[in-house]
Design a protein around this motif. Structure first.
Motif, mmCIF file in Angstrom:
data_model
loop_
_atom_site.group_PDB
_atom_site.id
_atom_site.type_symbol
_atom_site.label_atom_id
_atom_site.label_comp_id
_atom_site.label_asym_id
_atom_site.label_seq_id
_atom_site.Cartn_x
_atom_site.Cartn_y
_atom_site.Cartn_z
ATOM 1 N N LEU A 38 0.836 -1.205 0.000
ATOM 2 C CA LEU A 38 0.000 0.000 0.000
ATOM 3 C C LEU A 38 0.870 1.254 0.000
ATOM 4 O O LEU A 38 0.625 2.201 -0.761
ATOM 5 C CB LEU A 38 -0.906 0.019 1.227
ATOM 6 N N LEU A 39 1.880 1.267 0.856
ATOM 7 C CA LEU A 39 2.776 2.429 0.920
ATOM 8 C C LEU A 39 3.534 2.601 -0.398
ATOM 9 O O LEU A 39 3.738 3.731 -0.861
ATOM 10 C CB LEU A 39 3.753 2.275 2.081
ATOM 11 N N GLY A 40 3.962 1.479 -0.976
ATOM 12 C CA GLY A 40 4.693 1.554 -2.242
ATOM 13 C C GLY A 40 3.850 2.137 -3.360
ATOM 14 O O GLY A 40 4.326 2.946 -4.159
ATOM 15 N N ILE A 41 2.577 1.741 -3.433
ATOM 16 C CA ILE A 41 1.677 2.291 -4.458
ATOM 17 C C ILE A 41 1.441 3.778 -4.224
ATOM 18 O O ILE A 41 1.452 4.586 -5.162
ATOM 19 C CB ILE A 41 0.346 1.522 -4.452
ATOM 20 N N SER A 42 1.241 4.149 -2.966
ATOM 21 C CA SER A 42 1.012 5.568 -2.664
ATOM 22 C C SER A 42 2.234 6.398 -3.016
ATOM 23 O O SER A 42 2.104 7.537 -3.498
ATOM 24 C CB SER A 42 0.668 5.729 -1.174
ATOM 25 N N TRP A 43 3.415 5.843 -2.811
ATOM 26 C CA TRP A 43 4.627 6.566 -3.192
ATOM 27 C C TRP A 43 4.693 6.737 -4.715
ATOM 28 O O TRP A 43 5.102 7.787 -5.213
ATOM 29 C CB TRP A 43 5.869 5.841 -2.694
ATOM 30 N N MET A 44 4.271 5.731 -5.458
ATOM 31 C CA MET A 44 4.239 5.852 -6.915
ATOM 32 C C MET A 44 3.346 7.006 -7.338
ATOM 33 O O MET A 44 3.688 7.783 -8.239
ATOM 34 C CB MET A 44 3.755 4.527 -7.518
ATOM 35 N N ILE A 92 -1.598 -7.157 -3.519
ATOM 36 C CA ILE A 92 -2.692 -6.822 -2.603
ATOM 37 C C ILE A 92 -3.914 -7.671 -2.912
ATOM 38 O O ILE A 92 -4.549 -8.236 -2.014
ATOM 39 C CB ILE A 92 -3.025 -5.324 -2.700
ATOM 40 N N GLN A 93 -4.249 -7.795 -4.185
ATOM 41 C CA GLN A 93 -5.424 -8.572 -4.565
ATOM 42 C C GLN A 93 -5.267 -10.045 -4.218
ATOM 43 O O GLN A 93 -6.231 -10.709 -3.829
ATOM 44 C CB GLN A 93 -5.679 -8.412 -6.067
ATOM 45 N N LEU A 94 -4.049 -10.570 -4.351
ATOM 46 C CA LEU A 94 -3.826 -11.991 -4.107
ATOM 47 C C LEU A 94 -3.786 -12.322 -2.626
ATOM 48 O O LEU A 94 -4.345 -13.337 -2.190
ATOM 49 C CB LEU A 94 -2.513 -12.426 -4.776
ATOM 50 N N ARG A 95 -3.170 -11.467 -1.823
ATOM 51 C CA ARG A 95 -2.903 -11.840 -0.428
ATOM 52 C C ARG A 95 -3.868 -11.239 0.585
ATOM 53 O O ARG A 95 -3.978 -11.743 1.697
ATOM 54 C CB ARG A 95 -1.472 -11.439 -0.054
ATOM 55 N N ALA A 96 -4.552 -10.166 0.238
ATOM 56 C CA ALA A 96 -5.528 -9.612 1.175
ATOM 57 C C ALA A 96 -6.676 -10.599 1.350
ATOM 58 O O ALA A 96 -7.095 -11.254 0.405
ATOM 59 C CB ALA A 96 -6.047 -8.274 0.667
ATOM 60 N N GLN A 97 -7.180 -10.706 2.563
ATOM 61 C CA GLN A 97 -8.305 -11.597 2.821
ATOM 62 C C GLN A 97 -9.503 -11.172 1.976
ATOM 63 O O GLN A 97 -9.882 -10.004 1.977
ATOM 64 C CB GLN A 97 -8.667 -11.568 4.298
ATOM 65 N N PRO A 98 -10.120 -12.112 1.230
ATOM 66 C CA PRO A 98 -11.244 -11.731 0.361
ATOM 67 C C PRO A 98 -12.366 -11.009 1.095
ATOM 68 O O PRO A 98 -13.014 -10.122 0.532
ATOM 69 C CB PRO A 98 -11.719 -13.080 -0.193
ATOM 70 N N SER A 99 -12.602 -11.355 2.365
ATOM 71 C CA SER A 99 -13.719 -10.757 3.104
ATOM 72 C C SER A 99 -13.540 -9.267 3.333
ATOM 73 O O SER A 99 -14.520 -8.545 3.528
ATOM 74 C CB SER A 99 -13.906 -11.474 4.443
ATOM 75 N N HIS A 100 -12.295 -8.773 3.350
ATOM 76 C CA HIS A 100 -12.099 -7.331 3.536
ATOM 77 C C HIS A 100 -11.103 -6.752 2.538
ATOM 78 O O HIS A 100 -10.457 -5.749 2.797
ATOM 79 C CB HIS A 100 -11.663 -7.014 4.974
ATOM 80 N N ARG A 101 -11.020 -7.400 1.372
ATOM 81 C CA ARG A 101 -10.107 -6.925 0.333
ATOM 82 C C ARG A 101 -10.470 -5.514 -0.131
ATOM 83 O O ARG A 101 -9.587 -4.648 -0.262
ATOM 84 C CB ARG A 101 -10.148 -7.892 -0.850
ATOM 85 N N ALA A 102 -11.755 -5.261 -0.349
ATOM 86 C CA ALA A 102 -12.166 -3.945 -0.852
ATOM 87 C C ALA A 102 -11.890 -2.854 0.166
ATOM 88 O O ALA A 102 -11.548 -1.723 -0.201
ATOM 89 C CB ALA A 102 -13.650 -3.964 -1.214
ATOM 90 N N ARG A 103 -12.033 -3.162 1.458
ATOM 91 C CA ARG A 103 -11.760 -2.149 2.479
ATOM 92 C C ARG A 103 -10.272 -1.803 2.533
ATOM 93 O O ARG A 103 -9.902 -0.644 2.766
ATOM 94 C CB ARG A 103 -12.245 -2.649 3.843
ATOM 95 N N ILE A 104 -9.413 -2.787 2.305
ATOM 96 C CA ILE A 104 -7.976 -2.511 2.259
ATOM 97 C C ILE A 104 -7.650 -1.643 1.044
ATOM 98 O O ILE A 104 -6.855 -0.694 1.127
ATOM 99 C CB ILE A 104 -7.186 -3.829 2.241
ATOM 100 N N ILE A 105 -8.279 -1.945 -0.095
ATOM 101 C CA ILE A 105 -8.065 -1.122 -1.290
ATOM 102 C C ILE A 105 -8.585 0.300 -1.063
ATOM 103 O O ILE A 105 -7.983 1.282 -1.525
ATOM 104 C CB ILE A 105 -8.738 -1.775 -2.503
ATOM 105 N N ALA A 106 -9.697 0.413 -0.334
ATOM 106 C CA ALA A 106 -10.221 1.743 -0.011
ATOM 107 C C ALA A 106 -9.227 2.523 0.844
ATOM 108 O O ALA A 106 -9.016 3.732 0.646
ATOM 109 C CB ALA A 106 -11.556 1.616 0.713
ATOM 110 N N ALA A 107 -8.623 1.838 1.821
ATOM 111 C CA ALA A 107 -7.594 2.497 2.640
ATOM 112 C C ALA A 107 -6.430 2.945 1.762
ATOM 113 O O ALA A 107 -5.846 4.019 1.976
ATOM 114 C CB ALA A 107 -7.111 1.552 3.741
ATOM 115 N N ASN A 108 -6.089 2.123 0.757
ATOM 116 C CA ASN A 108 -5.029 2.504 -0.165
ATOM 117 C C ASN A 108 -5.388 3.759 -0.940
ATOM 118 O O ASN A 108 -4.544 4.638 -1.169
ATOM 119 C CB ASN A 108 -4.746 1.349 -1.118
ATOM 120 N N ASN A 109 -6.669 3.879 -1.339
ATOM 121 C CA ASN A 109 -7.101 5.082 -2.061
ATOM 122 C C ASN A 109 -6.949 6.332 -1.209
ATOM 123 O O ASN A 109 -6.597 7.410 -1.706
ATOM 124 C CB ASN A 109 -8.550 4.924 -2.508
ATOM 125 N N ILE A 110 -7.231 6.195 0.087
ATOM 126 C CA ILE A 110 -7.059 7.340 0.989
ATOM 127 C C ILE A 110 -5.579 7.699 1.096
ATOM 128 O O ILE A 110 -5.198 8.881 1.027
ATOM 129 C CB ILE A 110 -7.645 7.028 2.374
#
Length: 649
Positions: free
Chosen positions: A246-252, A373-391
Motif C-alpha cells: 500500500l505504501l509503495g503504491i502511494s509513493w508511486m 494486494i489482490q492476491l494476499r488480502a483476505q477476500p472478506s475485507h479486500r475492498a476495504r484494504i483497497i479503499a484504505a489505499n485510495n485514501i
C-alpha cells in the motif's frame, strides 16, 4: 465472447494471456467500463479547466487557480468517502454496484450538460465533486472484482491491461476535452454531448459484467470515515507485505502526480515548448506506463512477481536522475517550440527517452504491487484494504502538491525537483525492501531464473494460494530454495541443513529469507527441537513450509532416501487440528551446474568452484505434483512420487 462459468473464476478458469482476456466477457466488459469511466473523467475535467482558464470570466475563480480547485474538488471525495466505499464493495454484489455507479455517471453528466448550456460554473464544480465521488466508490470495487473473476496466473496480466487502459484513457480523454472545447462557440455543447455519450457507453458495457458475489454480505456498515479508515489500515497491517505494498503504491502516486501536474510548466519553462509539447509529454507518459504494465506479464511468466518491484524502483531513480542531468541547462530559444520543432532538436530525444523509460519502470513497479494486494488480502475485507489505499494515495498526492509548491516558491528549479525525487525514491524504496525482505529475495530469484537459468515450472497451480502446506522437493544444489521461491506466489519458510544455512555466499540470503536451520539431533538436540518448533509455528500461521526430505544435497545426482522429519511435522500439525497437505516437487536439470556438488576435490564433492561450468541459460525445470494427504503418507511413498516427477517425460 467465450462461454463463462457462473461461479467466480479465481481458481476455476483456465488462465489465458493478457490480450486474450479482452475476448472474454468476464474481463472485457469490465475493462471497457473502466476505460470509459477514466476517459470521461478526464474529458470533463480538462475541458472544464480549459473553459474556465481561457473562455469564461469568473470573478470568484481566477484562471491561475482553476486547475488547482478542480483537481482538489475531484480528489476530496477520496479522503471523505473511501472508507464507506470499501465497506459497500465488501457488502454488496460487485456487478450491481458497478451498474448503479455507471447510471449515476449518466445522471451527473446530464446535469453537467445543462450547466455547460447555462454557463453555471458553480454547478459544474459540484459535478466535478460528484464525479470524484463516483470514482471513489468505483475504486474498491474495481480492484476487488479482478481477483474474483481472474485466475491467480492472470492477475498480473489483468492488472497490466487495466493500468494500460486507464492511462491511455486519461491521455485520450484529456486530448479530446481540449480539442472539443476549443472548437468555437459550440465547443461547450460538444463537450457536454461527448460526456453524455461516453457515460452511456460505460453504462451499456457495465450491463455485460458477469455476476460477482459480495465477499462479506453480513458486514455491519459503519459511517465514521476516520474510525473505518483506521480499522482498514490495521487490517492491512496484519500482513506486512500487503501494508508495505500500500505504501509503495502511494509513493508511486506521489512521484507520478508531481510529473503530471507539472507537465505544462515543464514544457514551457524547462523544455521551452508550447502546449503541443505539453501534450506530447502526456502521451509519452501514458505510453511508457502502458508499456511497463504490459511487460509485467511477460517478465513475470504469468504469476504475481514482486521481484520486479526493486527492479522498477531502481531504474525509476536512475531515469529521474538522468532527467535532471538532461534538463538542467537546456538552451533558451527566442520563442516557444512547437512539437515538431521540439522533436527536431537532438538533445530533446534524451528527455523523451528518460521520461518514457521512467514511466515504463514505474509500470513494472506498480502492477505487481496491485496484484500482490489482490492476491494476499483476505477476500472478506479486500475492498476495504483497497479503499484504505485510495485514501493513502490521496494523502500522498496532496502532500506532493504542497511540497512541490513550497520548493518552487523557495526558488528550487524543476530539474532540481527531479533530482530530489530520484534521491527520495531511492530512500523510500530501500526502506520498504529492508523492512520486507521478500521483495529483494524475489528479485534475486527473478534474476536467477531469467538471467542465469532458463527456468520452467510445470504444475504451478498445485501450490495453494492460501493456507498451510509443506513443499517437499529433492535437493540438488545450493540454490534450490531460491528456485522454489521463484515458483511460488507466496513466501516460503525453508527448513534447511545448518551447514547450508552458514554458507558464506548464500547464507545471508537464507537469513534474510528467515530460513530455519536444523542440525542432526545427535549433534545438537536443542537446535533440532527448536527447528521443529519453529516449523510447527509456520504451519499454525497458515504459511508455506519448504523441506528437502533427503536432508542433504545429493553427491551423485540421484534421489537419496527420504527421512521421516516431514511426516513428523505434518502429523504433529494434524494432531493440533491443522490440515496440512504435502506438495511433492522435483527439480530437474541442476545436477552438473555451478551450485551442485559435482566437482571432486581431495576426495570430497564440492560446489561453486568452477563458474560458468555449463555456460549460461541452462534449462532447469521444476515439476510440481498434486497435493497428497500428509498424515497418511510415508517417506517411501513421498519419495516415490518425487521420483515419478523426476522421471516424467
Amino acid at each position: 465472447m467465450s462461454n463463462e462459468p457462473s461461479a467466480t473464476c479465481s481458481s476455476t478458469c483456465e488462465p489465458v494471456g493478457q490480450f486474450h482476456l479482452l475476448r472474454q466477457r468476464r474481463f472485457a466488459a469490465f475493462f471497457w467500463t473502466q476505460f470509459a469511466g477514466a476517459f470521461n473523467d478526464n474529458l470533463f475535467k480538462f475541458a472544464f479547466t480549459v473553459l474556465v482558464t481561457y473562455q469564461l470570466q469568473v470573478s470568484w475563480l481566477p484562471p491561475e487557480l482553476a486547475g488547482l480547485v478542480i483537481g482538489a474538488l475531484f480528489i476530496l471525495p477520496y479522503l471523505l468517502f473511501s472508507a464507506t466505499a470499501g465497506q459497500l464493495a465488501d457488502k454488496y454484489e460487485h456487478h450491481a454496484i458497478i451498474r448503479r455507479l455507471k447510471m449515476l455517471e449518466v445522471v451527473i453528466m446530464a446535469i453537467a450538460a445543462l450547466a455547460f448550456w447555462f454557463h453555471a460554473t458553480a454547478v459544474l464544480l459540484v459535478c466535478i465533486f460528484l464525479m470524484g465521488l463516483q470514482s471513489t466508490l468505483f475504486g474498491p470495487v474495481k480492484y476487488a472484482y479482478l481477483p474474483q473473476r481472474l485466475h491467480p496466473a492472470e492477475l498480473t496480466g489483468g492488472n497490466g491491461m487495466v493500468e494500460t487502459g486507464t492511462f491511455v484513457a486519461i491521455v485520450l480523454g484529456s486530448l479530446a476535452g481540449g480539442v472539443l472545447v476549443d472548437v468555437g462557440e459550440h465547443g461547450r455543447m460538444l463537450v457536454a454531448a461527448g460526456c453524455l455519450l461516453v457515460a452511456g457507453i460505460g453504462y451499456a458495457t457495465s450491463r455485460g459484467i458477469p455476476a460477482a458475489a459480495a465477499t462479506d454480505p453480513q458486514l455491519a456498515m459503519r459511517w465514521n470515515p476516520f474510525v473505518v479508515t483506521w480499522r482498514n489500515l490495521r487490517l492491512a497491517h496484519q500482513d506486512m507485505a500487503v501494508f508495505r505494498a500500500l505504501l509503495g503504491i502511494s509513493w508511486m502516486w506521489f512521484v507520478g502526480s508531481v510529473l503530471m501536474s507539472q507537465f505544462p510548466v515543464i514544457a514551457k519553462d524547462v523544455l521551452h515548448g508550447n502546449t503541443q509539447v505539453a501534450s506530447l509529454l502526456l502521451v509519452v507518459f501514458a505510453v511508457g506506463i502502458g508499456a511497463g504494465s504490459l511487460l509485467c506479464e511477460v517478465l513475470s511468466r504469468k504469476q504475481v512477481e514482486i521481484g520486479l518491484v526493486p527492479l522498477g524502483a531502481f531504474f525509476m531513480s536512475v531515469f529521474l536522475l538522468d532527467l535532471y542531468l538532461a534538463t538542467r541547462a537546456l538552451p533558451q530559444p527566442p520563442e516557444l517550440h512547437s512539437a515538431w520543432q521540439f522533436l527536431v532538436l537532438g538533445h530533446n530525444w534524451r528527455v523523451l527517452a528518460d521520461l518514457f523509460l521512467l514511466c515504463l519502470f514505474t509500470g513494472l513497479y506498480s502492477v505487481p504491487l496491485y496484484a500482490l494486494i489482490q492476491l494476499r488480502a483476505q477476500p472478506s475485507h479486500r475492498a476495504r484494504i483497497i479503499a484504505a489505499n485510495n485514501i493513502l494515495n490521496a494523502v500522498f498526492m496532496i502532500v506532493s502538491a504542497i511540497l512541490t509548491g513550497l520548493l518552487l516558491n523557495a526558488g528550487v528549479s524543476i530539474p532540481q525537483i527531479f533530482l530530489a525525487l530520484a534521491l527520495a525514491n531511492a530512500v523510500v524504496a530501500g526502506y520498504i525492501f529492508l523492512r520486507v525482505p521478500e521483495y529483494l529475495l524475489r528479485f534475486l530469484a527473478w534474476v536467477l531464473t531469467h538471467l542465469v537459468y532458463r527456468f520452467r515450472v510445470v504444475g504451478r497451480e498445485h501450490i495453494p494460494t492460501q493456507g498451510a502446506a509443506v513443499l517437499a522437493c529433492n535437493h540438488v544444489s545450493f540454490v534450490d530454495a531460491i528456485l522454489l521461491m521463484a515458483a511460488s506466489p507466496r513466501p516460503i519458510y525453508f527448513l534447511m541443513d545448518s551447514r547450508i544455512f552458514r554458507n558464506r555466499l548464500l547464507g545471508p540470503i537464507f537469513r534474510l529469507a528467515k530460513a530455519i536451520p536444523i542440525a542432526p539431533q545427535k549433534e545438537d538436540p536443542e537446535a533440532f527441537d527448536a527447528a521443529f518448533a519453529r516449523a510447527a509455528q509456520v504451519l499454525r500461521d497458515g504459511q508455506l513450509l519448504g523441506i528437502f526430505p533427503e536432508g542433504a544435497i545429493t553427491r551423485d545426482g540421484r534421489l537419496q532416501r527420504f527421512r521421516k522429519g516431514v511426516q513428523k511435522i505434518v502429523r504433529d500439525a494434524h494432531a493440533q487440528g491443522i490440515a496440512v497437505p504435502i506438495i511433492p516437487m522435483a527439480l530437474r536439470g541442476l545436477w552438473g551446474s555451478y551450485f551442485s556438488r559435482i566437482e571432486v576435490r581431495n576426495g570430497e564433492n564440492v560446489a561453486m568452484v568452477r563458474p560458468l561450468r555449463r555456460g549460461v541459460f541452462n534449462r532447469v525445470e521444476l515439476r510440481i505434483g498434486a497435493p497428497v494427504n500428509g498424515p497418511s503418507s510415508s517417506p517411501e511413498q513421498l519419495q516415490a512420487q518425487v521420483q515419478h516427477l523426476l522421471d516424467a517425460p
